[in-house]
Design a protein around this motif. Structure first.
Motif, mmCIF file in Angstrom:
data_model
loop_
_atom_site.group_PDB
_atom_site.id
_atom_site.type_symbol
_atom_site.label_atom_id
_atom_site.label_comp_id
_atom_site.label_asym_id
_atom_site.label_seq_id
_atom_site.Cartn_x
_atom_site.Cartn_y
_atom_site.Cartn_z
ATOM 1 N N LYS A 58 0.832 -1.204 0.000
ATOM 2 C CA LYS A 58 0.000 0.000 0.000
ATOM 3 C C LYS A 58 0.866 1.254 0.000
ATOM 4 C CE LYS A 58 -2.065 2.133 3.569
ATOM 5 N NZ LYS A 58 -2.792 2.263 4.796
ATOM 6 N N ARG A 59 1.889 1.272 0.823
ATOM 7 C CA ARG A 59 2.769 2.442 0.897
ATOM 8 C C ARG A 59 3.534 2.638 -0.407
ATOM 9 N NH1 ARG A 59 5.065 2.615 7.093
ATOM 10 N NH2 ARG A 59 3.030 2.345 8.079
ATOM 11 N N ARG A 60 3.945 1.529 -1.041
ATOM 12 C CA ARG A 60 4.631 1.658 -2.326
ATOM 13 C C ARG A 60 3.689 2.258 -3.365
ATOM 14 N NH1 ARG A 60 6.372 -3.813 -1.397
ATOM 15 N NH2 ARG A 60 8.311 -3.725 -0.274
ATOM 16 N N ARG A 61 2.431 1.799 -3.369
ATOM 17 C CA ARG A 61 1.459 2.353 -4.312
ATOM 18 C C ARG A 61 1.226 3.833 -4.039
ATOM 19 N NH1 ARG A 61 -1.165 -2.440 -3.134
ATOM 20 N NH2 ARG A 61 -2.599 -1.370 -1.742
ATOM 21 N N GLU A 62 1.108 4.201 -2.769
ATOM 22 C CA GLU A 62 0.861 5.595 -2.401
ATOM 23 C C GLU A 62 1.998 6.505 -2.826
ATOM 24 O OE1 GLU A 62 0.181 5.471 1.796
ATOM 25 O OE2 GLU A 62 -1.896 4.803 1.568
ATOM 26 N N GLY A 120 4.170 5.762 -5.284
ATOM 27 C CA GLY A 120 4.523 5.548 -6.680
ATOM 28 C C GLY A 120 5.812 4.792 -6.881
ATOM 29 N N ASP A 121 6.319 4.136 -5.856
ATOM 30 C CA ASP A 121 7.552 3.365 -5.976
ATOM 31 C C ASP A 121 7.218 1.968 -6.480
ATOM 32 O OD1 ASP A 121 8.866 5.503 -4.917
ATOM 33 O OD2 ASP A 121 8.924 4.702 -2.881
ATOM 34 N N THR A 122 7.943 1.532 -7.501
ATOM 35 C CA THR A 122 7.746 0.172 -7.974
ATOM 36 C C THR A 122 8.948 -0.690 -7.645
ATOM 37 O OG1 THR A 122 8.503 0.842 -10.157
ATOM 38 C CG2 THR A 122 6.117 0.769 -9.805
ATOM 39 N N ASN A 123 10.119 -0.272 -8.116
ATOM 40 C CA ASN A 123 11.340 -1.022 -7.818
ATOM 41 C C ASN A 123 12.418 -0.109 -7.260
ATOM 42 O OD1 ASN A 123 10.517 -3.610 -8.564
ATOM 43 N ND2 ASN A 123 10.852 -3.151 -10.728
ATOM 44 N N ALA A 124 12.006 0.970 -6.636
ATOM 45 C CA ALA A 124 12.973 1.934 -6.123
ATOM 46 C C ALA A 124 13.668 1.379 -4.893
ATOM 47 C CB ALA A 124 12.273 3.239 -5.774
ATOM 48 N N VAL A 125 14.949 1.669 -4.802
ATOM 49 C CA VAL A 125 15.699 1.318 -3.604
ATOM 50 C C VAL A 125 15.585 2.502 -2.665
ATOM 51 C CG1 VAL A 125 17.968 0.799 -2.663
ATOM 52 C CG2 VAL A 125 17.270 -0.157 -4.865
ATOM 53 N N GLU A 126 15.106 2.243 -1.479
ATOM 54 C CA GLU A 126 14.874 3.330 -0.543
ATOM 55 C C GLU A 126 16.151 3.670 0.207
ATOM 56 O OE1 GLU A 126 12.294 4.100 3.474
ATOM 57 O OE2 GLU A 126 11.411 2.905 1.889
ATOM 58 N N THR A 127 16.447 4.954 0.290
ATOM 59 C CA THR A 127 17.528 5.416 1.137
ATOM 60 C C THR A 127 16.890 6.079 2.334
ATOM 61 O OG1 THR A 127 17.666 7.502 -0.033
ATOM 62 C CG2 THR A 127 19.130 5.735 -0.767
ATOM 63 N N SER A 128 17.569 6.040 3.437
ATOM 64 C CA SER A 128 16.956 6.515 4.661
ATOM 65 C C SER A 128 17.963 7.240 5.527
ATOM 66 C CB SER A 128 16.399 5.309 5.431
ATOM 67 O OG SER A 128 15.938 5.702 6.690
ATOM 68 N N ALA A 129 17.454 8.201 6.298
ATOM 69 C CA ALA A 129 18.280 8.879 7.278
ATOM 70 C C ALA A 129 18.205 8.151 8.616
ATOM 71 C CB ALA A 129 17.812 10.323 7.435
ATOM 72 N N SER A 130 17.650 6.973 8.599
ATOM 73 C CA SER A 130 17.493 6.190 9.809
ATOM 74 C C SER A 130 18.849 5.872 10.427
ATOM 75 C CB SER A 130 16.771 4.882 9.487
ATOM 76 O OG SER A 130 16.866 3.991 10.566
ATOM 77 N N PRO A 131 18.955 5.979 11.762
ATOM 78 C CA PRO A 131 20.223 5.629 12.397
ATOM 79 C C PRO A 131 20.606 4.171 12.178
ATOM 80 C CG PRO A 131 18.573 6.200 14.043
ATOM 81 C CD PRO A 131 17.963 6.422 12.697
ATOM 82 N N ILE A 132 19.641 3.330 11.903
ATOM 83 C CA ILE A 132 19.948 1.923 11.681
ATOM 84 C C ILE A 132 20.721 1.765 10.380
ATOM 85 C CG2 ILE A 132 18.937 -0.342 11.185
ATOM 86 C CD1 ILE A 132 16.745 0.399 13.204
#
Length: 64
Positions: free
Chosen positions: A31-35, A37-49
């Protein structure tokens, strides 16, 4: 502290709960990918992990 083994019924209940949680998570991610518009995008994050801060924090290093 004392521990006890789970009964077969408790184990099956736990497995069932985890299956349901996994299904929910896969649906939520889709659902979040549809919202977004990501299909095969690699997500980058500012997450400390993902940027290593979590491991430094676990070792007691200052993050400031």
């Amino acid at each position: 502290m004392s521990y006890r083994r789970l009964t077969p019924e408790e184990i099956e209940d736990l497995r069932s709960e985890m299956r349901a949680a996994g299904l929910w998570m896969r649906a939520e991610l889709a659902k979040r990918r549809r919202e977004h518009g990501d299909t095969n995008a690699v997500e980058t994050s500012a997450s400390p992990i993902t940027n290593g801060e979590a491991s430094r924090a676990a070792l007691g290093e200052d993050q400031g």
